[in-house]
Design an enzyme around this catalytic site. Structure first.
Site, PDB file in Angstrom:
ATOM      1  N   ARG A  89       0.820  -1.204   0.000  1.00 17.56           N
ATOM      2  CA  ARG A  89       0.000   0.000   0.000  1.00 17.56           C
ATOM      3  C   ARG A  89       0.859   1.261   0.000  1.00 17.56           C
ATOM      4  O   ARG A  89       0.550   2.231  -0.691  1.00 17.56           O
ATOM      5  CB  ARG A  89      -0.966  -0.008   1.190  1.00 17.56           C
ATOM      6  CG  ARG A  89      -1.889   1.195   1.294  1.00 17.56           C
ATOM      7  CD  ARG A  89      -2.492   1.647  -0.034  1.00 17.56           C
ATOM      8  NE  ARG A  89      -3.116   0.581  -0.801  1.00 17.56           N
ATOM      9  CZ  ARG A  89      -3.358   0.652  -2.105  1.00 17.56           C
ATOM     10  NH1 ARG A  89      -2.998   1.739  -2.786  1.00 17.56           N
ATOM     11  NH2 ARG A  89      -3.937  -0.341  -2.726  1.00 17.56           N
ATOM     12  N   LYS A 125       2.979  25.035  -2.683  1.00 12.30           N
ATOM     13  CA  LYS A 125       1.687  24.468  -2.304  1.00 12.30           C
ATOM     14  C   LYS A 125       1.799  22.955  -2.425  1.00 12.30           C
ATOM     15  O   LYS A 125       1.375  22.346  -3.407  1.00 12.30           O
ATOM     16  CB  LYS A 125       0.577  25.021  -3.187  1.00 12.30           C
ATOM     17  CG  LYS A 125       0.307  26.501  -2.965  1.00 12.30           C
ATOM     18  CD  LYS A 125      -0.803  27.010  -3.869  1.00 12.30           C
ATOM     19  CE  LYS A 125      -1.062  28.486  -3.648  1.00 12.30           C
ATOM     20  NZ  LYS A 125      -2.093  29.024  -4.566  1.00 12.30           N
ATOM     21  N   LYS A 157       6.739  38.665  -1.045  1.00 13.31           N
ATOM     22  CA  LYS A 157       5.352  38.413  -1.414  1.00 13.31           C
ATOM     23  C   LYS A 157       4.517  39.681  -1.264  1.00 13.31           C
ATOM     24  O   LYS A 157       4.986  40.716  -0.794  1.00 13.31           O
ATOM     25  CB  LYS A 157       4.793  37.292  -0.531  1.00 13.31           C
ATOM     26  CG  LYS A 157       5.572  35.986  -0.619  1.00 13.31           C
ATOM     27  CD  LYS A 157       5.207  35.194  -1.836  1.00 13.31           C
ATOM     28  CE  LYS A 157       3.832  34.554  -1.686  1.00 13.31           C
ATOM     29  NZ  LYS A 157       3.469  33.726  -2.847  1.00 13.31           N
ATOM     30  N   GLU A 186       6.996  39.661  -5.910  1.00 17.52           N
ATOM     31  CA  GLU A 186       5.654  39.464  -6.469  1.00 17.52           C
ATOM     32  C   GLU A 186       4.990  40.824  -6.635  1.00 17.52           C
ATOM     33  O   GLU A 186       4.914  41.595  -5.673  1.00 17.52           O
ATOM     34  CB  GLU A 186       4.861  38.592  -5.505  1.00 17.52           C
ATOM     35  CG  GLU A 186       3.456  38.249  -5.905  1.00 17.52           C
ATOM     36  CD  GLU A 186       2.789  37.384  -4.852  1.00 17.52           C
ATOM     37  OE1 GLU A 186       1.884  37.900  -4.160  1.00 17.52           O
ATOM     38  OE2 GLU A 186       3.191  36.210  -4.695  1.00 17.52           O
ATOM     39  N   ASP A 207       1.620  38.544 -10.596  1.00 17.57           N
ATOM     40  CA  ASP A 207       0.650  37.734  -9.873  1.00 17.57           C
ATOM     41  C   ASP A 207      -0.780  38.113 -10.216  1.00 17.57           C
ATOM     42  O   ASP A 207      -1.150  39.292 -10.208  1.00 17.57           O
ATOM     43  CB  ASP A 207       0.878  37.888  -8.361  1.00 17.57           C
ATOM     44  CG  ASP A 207       0.058  36.908  -7.555  1.00 17.57           C
ATOM     45  OD1 ASP A 207      -0.032  35.725  -7.952  1.00 17.57           O
ATOM     46  OD2 ASP A 207      -0.491  37.309  -6.511  1.00 17.57           O
TER      47      ASP A 207
END
Length: 274
Positions: A89, A125, A157, A186, A207
């Site tokens: 598995r 992510k 960011k 960004e 972005d």
């Protein structure tokens, strides 16, 4: 894969009273792992780690990144029946998940292939604890892994910019970053992109812009010739259906969180040989 990782995954799957795998007589058997659908292969080293730890002899002639047709044998196995059941598995989960990422990545890479110089990249992510494997699956599919962690590149960011502004954020990054680290920022407007280029950013991420906005901003950056070495990246909710339009905007990199969080698992199976 580290021994501690292997043991952690095995502990999670086997628990403390594994009756299921010990129901069968423990004897030497042979088995095969095969794909039940077309896919791009990823995760061979992960599978080998479990096989080696459990003393299972595993043979394959394939490599990560190979395109597989439905029914292709990935591994031929020989060893203890109990050990093979215990590996089953975990190995199938990793192969199914990582092949899914590689397959989606290759699909996206193929879409932008007619436009020279455009890279498909993933993002941070990722599934906690599985990042390095998921990013290696992106590589197997022909994509770029982007940053593996926050130490690879200094990323400014939107929240940094909102708190400090473009100029102050870039100045602080320059003061704190090693000479070996690139600085990426960004931005959400052509004005901020031009300002960031003038202030010495190495990578500018556009972005949440539409393809037409990206094309206009990219053209402005190229025409300004502020720093021709700057890499232009676009990101923000981009999926396979959007790629053709974004690839033609003049950007260098298209980064997609969806390579990982929207990848569908590939159906991979194990069967004992007769």
């Amino acid at each position: 894969m580290l021994i501690t990782e292997i043991e952690r995954f095995l502990e999670e799957d086997l628990g403390y009273n594994d009756i299921s795998c010990t129901l069968v007589p423990d004897r030497e058997i042979e088995a095969v792992i095969f794909t039940k659908e077309d896919c791009v292969l990823a995760g061979l080293d992960v599978a080998r780690s479990f096989f080696d730890y459990l003393g299972i002899h595993a043979v394959t002639t394939l490599s990560d990144g190979d395109r597989l047709a439905k029914g292709t044998t990935i591994f031929t196995l020989s060893g203890s029946s109990v050990s093979i059941l215990r590996a089953e598995r975990l190995v199938l989960n990793f192969l199914g998940h990582l092949c899914g990422i590689a397959t989606l990545t290759r699909r996206c890479v193929d879409i932008v292939a007619p436009v020279p110089g455009v890279r498909i990249a993933c993002t941070r992510k990722t599934t906690p604890g599985l990042r390095k494997y998921e990013k290696l699956a992106v590589i197997a599919g022909g994509g770029d892994p982007h940053r593996f962690n926050l130490s690879d590149t200094v990323m400014i960011k939107d929240n940094h910019v909102n708190m400090m502004g473009v100029e102050a954020a870039l100045r602080s990054a320059r003061q704190k970053a090693s000479f070996t680290q690139k600085i990426e920022i960004e931005v959400e407007s052509a004005e901020d992109a031009l300002r960031a280029a003038a202030l010495g950013a190495d990578i500018i991420m556009l972005d949440n812009m539409t393809p037409s906005q990206v094309a206009q901003t990219t053209a402005s950056l190229r025409e300004a010739r502020i720093a021709e070495h700057i890499v232009i990246e676009v990101s923000g909710g981009i999926g396979p259906d959007d790629l053709d339009a974004y690839a033609k905007t003049g950007v260098d990199v298209i980064s997609m969180g969806s390579l990982i969080h929207q990848a569908r698992w590939i159906d991979v199976s194990l069967e004992f040989s007769d």
